[in-house]
Motif scaffolding. Structure first.
Motif, short mmCIF file in Angstrom:
data_model
loop_
_atom_site.label_atom_id
_atom_site.label_comp_id
_atom_site.label_asym_id
_atom_site.label_seq_id
_atom_site.Cartn_x
_atom_site.Cartn_y
_atom_site.Cartn_z
N GLY A 175 -34.58 -17.13 -13.01
CA GLY A 175 -35.57 -16.06 -12.89
C GLY A 175 -35.95 -15.55 -14.27
O GLY A 175 -35.55 -16.13 -15.27
N PRO A 176 -36.76 -14.50 -14.30
CA PRO A 176 -37.21 -13.73 -13.14
C PRO A 176 -38.28 -14.46 -12.34
O PRO A 176 -38.93 -15.37 -12.84
CB PRO A 176 -37.79 -12.46 -13.78
CG PRO A 176 -38.28 -12.93 -15.12
CD PRO A 176 -37.28 -13.95 -15.57
N PHE A 200 -34.10 -7.35 -11.15
CA PHE A 200 -35.37 -6.64 -10.94
C PHE A 200 -35.36 -6.03 -9.56
O PHE A 200 -34.74 -6.56 -8.63
CB PHE A 200 -36.58 -7.57 -11.14
CG PHE A 200 -36.72 -8.66 -10.11
CD1 PHE A 200 -37.56 -8.51 -9.03
CD2 PHE A 200 -36.02 -9.86 -10.25
CE1 PHE A 200 -37.71 -9.52 -8.09
CE2 PHE A 200 -36.16 -10.87 -9.33
CZ PHE A 200 -37.00 -10.71 -8.24
N PRO A 201 -36.04 -4.88 -9.38
CA PRO A 201 -36.03 -4.19 -8.08
C PRO A 201 -37.15 -4.67 -7.18
O PRO A 201 -38.18 -5.17 -7.63
CB PRO A 201 -36.22 -2.73 -8.48
CG PRO A 201 -37.05 -2.80 -9.72
CD PRO A 201 -36.62 -4.06 -10.44
N SER A 207 -43.11 -7.46 -5.84
CA SER A 207 -42.35 -8.06 -4.76
C SER A 207 -42.53 -7.35 -3.43
O SER A 207 -42.23 -7.90 -2.39
CB SER A 207 -40.87 -8.12 -5.11
OG SER A 207 -40.41 -6.89 -5.62
N LEU A 208 -43.00 -6.09 -3.45
CA LEU A 208 -43.28 -5.41 -2.19
C LEU A 208 -44.36 -6.12 -1.39
O LEU A 208 -44.38 -6.05 -0.17
CB LEU A 208 -43.71 -3.97 -2.45
CG LEU A 208 -42.60 -2.93 -2.51
CD1 LEU A 208 -43.18 -1.56 -2.70
CD2 LEU A 208 -41.75 -2.99 -1.26
N LEU A 226 -31.80 -9.22 -7.25
CA LEU A 226 -32.52 -8.01 -6.87
C LEU A 226 -31.60 -6.80 -7.01
O LEU A 226 -30.42 -6.87 -6.66
CB LEU A 226 -32.98 -8.11 -5.42
CG LEU A 226 -34.07 -9.13 -5.10
CD1 LEU A 226 -34.29 -9.20 -3.60
CD2 LEU A 226 -35.37 -8.78 -5.81
N ASN A 227 -32.14 -5.68 -7.49
CA ASN A 227 -31.38 -4.44 -7.54
C ASN A 227 -32.21 -3.31 -6.97
O ASN A 227 -33.31 -3.51 -6.48
CB ASN A 227 -30.89 -4.15 -8.96
CG ASN A 227 -32.02 -3.90 -9.93
OD1 ASN A 227 -33.16 -3.67 -9.53
ND2 ASN A 227 -31.72 -3.94 -11.22
#
Length: 284
Positions: A175-176, A200-201, A207-208, A226-227
């Protein structure tokens, strides 16, 4: 087992019936792929799925101007994927999954302008995904899982605007995950797993979009660093959501419902498990 030879008696301006498809699946055939199939100039489909064939793909097949579909899944084909596949200009479908191909993904595949499906999973491929693949503008299905690639997940995948299925599970890539991939509007099946790289969140990097896009029915984002918390948008109606083995924190919502399967193991979630998750064993 499935063996079919298809014919068409009106495909040419003559009095003959011509073979248009050659499908021999699950017969445990041994030997090499026959170059003489190139003599069947009207063949559109070659399918030798689930046999015991070895060697490589005959260069002679490139002369078959009507050939659009090749499936060689689950054989013993080996050596490098030949660069001369770029000369098979009529191909719309190429599946080399579950063989023993090694070496790099040849950049010549970028010449296959009509290609819609490219499946290279479960081989022994190394190196990076070549930039030349960005030239394939009509791809709807790309899978390269279970290989030994290196480098990062390439940005150009986000330029495949027709993409409906993407499989990048245990590729060896890092990644990312490029933001453009999460913004692909026609994706129905997204599977990315086992990528190292920076955290990354879900709330950032676009990513949403992959969580709220109702076209997506399978969303597997497993072990990709992912965080942060799981946003409310993640609970939109989908078939499968897999966020396992990341570094997600926070609590699960008590008033959200989902359909089918949810996988959240291997995170750092806290709080009370909603009753819905306990009553429905499809929630894991």
């Amino acid at each position: 087992m499935n063996g079919t030879i298809g014919c068409n008696c009106s495909i040419a301006d003559d009095k003959f019936c011509h073979i248009t498809s050659f499908e021999v699946k699950g017969y445990d055939l041994s030997g090499r792929l026959p170059p003489d199939l190139a003599n069947l100039t009207y063949v559109q489909t070659i399918d030798f799925t689930r046999n015991n064939l070895y060697g490589t793909i005959p260069v002679e097949w490139a002369s078959m101007k009507n050939l659009s579909f090749i499936s060689l899944t689950a054989n013993r084909l080996s050596r490098n994927i030949p660069g001369y596949l770029g000369n098979f200009t009529g191909l719309t479908y190429l599946n080399l999954e579950s063989n023993q191909f090694s070496g790099v993904v040849p950049p010549e595949l970028g010449k296959l302008a009509s290609l819609k499906t490219l499946i290279l999973s479960s081989n022994k491929l190394v190196g990076t995904l070549p930039e030349a693949l960005a030239q394939i503008k009509n791809l709807t299905d790309f899978r390269v899982s279970d290989n030994n690639l290196n480098g990062t997940v390439p940005e150009f995948i986000g330029s495949w605007t027709q993409l409906r299925r993407l499989g990048l599970c245990a590729t060896g890539l890092q990644g990312p995950i490029p933001r453009a991939i999460f913004l692909l509007e026609k994706l129905k099946d997204l599977r990315i797993t086992d990528t190292s790289g920076p955290e990354f969140p879900l709330q950032e990097n676009g990513s949403l979009n992959c969580l709220t896009n109702l076209c997506l029915v399978v969303r597997v984002l497993r072990k990709i660093n992912l965080n942060g918390t799981i946003p409310d948008e993640a609970w939109s109606v989908v078939t499968t959501l897999d966020l396992t083995f990341n570094k997600l924190v926070g609590e699960l919502p008590l008033d959200k419902t989902r359909r089918q399967f949810t996988f959240l193991s291997g995170n750092m979630l806290t709080g009370t498990v909603p009753e819905l998750f306990i009553q429905n064993n499809q929630y894991l």
